[in-house]
Scaffold this motif. Structure first.
Motif: not given
Length: 547
Positions: A79, A115-116, A145, A204-205, A207-208
């Motif tokens: 993360e 971006e975060w 941001h 939140l973005p 996780t990949n």
């Protein structure tokens, strides 16, 4: 003596702490095909030596079983706000809110527009101001941001206005079940501080797979350096890719840790395909269903019978279930054949967890379910006796006295309750096979301020001293030998694997650590934390060797 076959590897001329049922000591260990072949004197073990046997001379060194971190979050380090590259908000690095804002401004400057920006390890109680920064202070540094700074422990955070806007949180947003939105007393506007409230996490973005595999590889290297050969992952991000990441990293050789997977209850129930606790092999095994009963003491959401000092709250707003709901959830998991691992820290929350296990076992009797309670901060002695009688395994966060002991006494629960927190000695004396953990990345094993590796944990459990130099609950100090046991064989017991690892005995997996000195014989037990790991072996293969 002519042996029918020879050892692949012999560690000799050292002190071997076997951690068997008698805490036996030896001089040498022989390994064949990834398992321990023999343990004994040099002469006894060298009987297994052949022309191609590798000899590792351990003169002056001590060999112990590989350490087991019984509760960690390895994949979660992928993360963006848990990654080591995220802003470290620790008060030791940023003593005041202006200091923190300057560090945040530097992080914002390095982040592409829009971006975060994430931060970790915030501890408002130890800032000079003794409070959280507000959304408006974050806005001055970062109006564009989205920003979120997480409490050490991740049960609370502060977000700026842009982040709140993305999460659709405003003055009309109600508190979620089990959580709290802090609000300005005069206006009712959210201050940006949210405790066990998941609104920000939802936006939140994501996780990949790539970031989680990278995190697992990095953690594997770090854990090997610290002597950790086994870990229970206590809840990865709730996506199928989280568990795919573990399997692919093992297949690709980048994850050199034996892993016991706890899976969050909502995800597991939604994706139940019939696999149960114990499925898998000695590298990757399905573990417990993970359930959160209460929250975090630093966020005042641990559920206690008595109020926090100086506050009216008992932390009951941090409860995620009513007693009836928890009873039904645990009973169904138990009926289906799962081990259950419940996060419970306050004495009230722990009591609810114990009640739920007792209810489940009465409704659906079965042998040795070995349910767990995670963290177990403040149980009473009555709680511990019930834990023993029900066969529950407590996994203790033994760093509490040193990391937060002063705050527990002065800001949270007062000296009396603080003295009985993390009662490992009482648990062991009652015959409870307690284990220990880091809860990384709450505190990471290599954190420059708050390291949470096993040798540090052993030192904390043996000394029970705060960072301010005060003794805390000295009756709960344990011996170095007991500390070694909670990080080895007891961790294996917690995952039903005590027959294959956790001690150095013939037939068990050859997971070992070579230490520069004997942790049982240090003059000052606090110095256990500084003992150097010289070599780590997984199945007899070296995964780390000090230069």
């Amino acid at each position: 003596m002519n042996m029918p076959f020879h050892a692949d590897l012999i560690l000799a001329h050292g002190t071997v702490l076997t951690v068997d049922s008698n805490d036996s000591e030896a001089e040498a260990v022989a390994v064949k095909d990834g398992r321990i072949l023999a343990v004994g004197s040099d002469n006894e073990v060298f009987a297994w030596r052949g022309p191609e046997t590798e000899i590792l001379v351990c003169s002056g060194r001590t060999v112990v079983p590989g350490f087991n971190d019984s509760h960690t979050h390895m994949a979660s380090m992928g993360e963006f706000y848990l990654n080591p590259k995220a802003l470290n908000c620790a008060s030791e690095l940023n003593p005041t809110i202006p200091d923190l804002m300057r560090s945040l401004a530097e992080q914002v400057e390095k982040t592409p527009k829009g971006e975060w920006v994430g931060g970790r390890n915030l501890d408002p109680n130890t800032l000079t101001e003794g409070r959280w920064p507000t959304r408006w202070e974050l806005d001055e540094v970062s109006p564009d941001h989205p920003v979120v700074l997480f409490l050490r422990g991740f049960h609370a955070h502060v977000a700026n206005s842009r982040a709140l806007e993305l999460a659709k949180v405003d003055r009309d947003t109600p508190d979620p079940e089990g959580g709290v939105i802090d609000r300005d007393a005069a206006t009712g506007e959210p201050t940006g501080v949210m405790r066990d409230a998941p609104f920000i996490q939802a936006v939140l973005p994501p996780t990949n797979l790539t970031s989680m595999k990278r995190a697992l590889g990095e953690v594997s290297e770090l854990y090997a350096e610290l002597g950790i050969t086994s870990s229970a992952d206590a809840g990865a991000p709730s996506t199928p890719d989280s568990y795919r990441a573990f399997q692919e990293c093992i297949d690709e050789g980048t994850l050199q840790i034996r892993t016991y997977l706890m899976i969050r209850e909502a995800f597991l129930r939604k994706h139940d395909i019939g696999l149960r606790t114990g499925h898998g092999n000695d590298r990757l095994r399905m573990g417990a269903m993970k359930i959160f009963v209460d929250g975090s003491i630093q966020a005042f959401t641990c559920a206690f019978h008595e109020p926090y000092i100086g506050k009216s709250t008992r932390g009951l707003e941090g409860l995620n279930y009513s007693a009836d709901q928890l009873n039904d959830l645990v009973a169904e998991a138990h009926r289906l054949g799962f081990q259950v691992a419940m996060h419970a820290q306050g004495d009230y929350g722990i009591e609810l967890a114990i009640d739920a296990v007792e209810n489940a076992m009465n409704r659906y009797p079965r042998e040795n379910p070995r349910h767990r309670i995670e963290h177990v901060l403040c149980p009473t002695e009555t709680d511990l006796r019930r834990i023993r009688d029900l066969g529950i395994v407590p996994s203790f966060y033994v760093f509490h006295p040193w990391f937060w002991g002063d705050q527990h006494m002065d800001n949270f629960i007062g000296p009396e309750r603080a003295a009985r927190m993390v009662p490992v000695r009482t648990a062991l004396e009652l015959g409870i096979p307690a284990c220990a953990h880091s809860d990384a990345p709450v505190c990471t094993p290599n954190d420059p301020v708050w390291p949470s590796n096993p040798l540090w944990g052993m030192a904390c459990a043996v000394t029970r001293r705060t960072r301010g130099g005060r003794d805390i609950g000295i009756d709960e100090r344990i011996t170095p030998a007991q500390a070694l046991r909670i990080y080895t064989i007891n961790g294996a017991y917690a995952s039903f694997e005590e027959d294959i690892k956790g001690s150095l005995e013939p037939g068990k997996l050859a997971d070992m650590v070579v230490l520069e000195t004997n942790p049982l014989h240090v003059e000052d037990p606090w110095e256990i934390r500084n003992i150097r790991v010289e070599r780590t072996l997984l199945g007899g293969e070296t995964t780390y060797a000090a230069s």
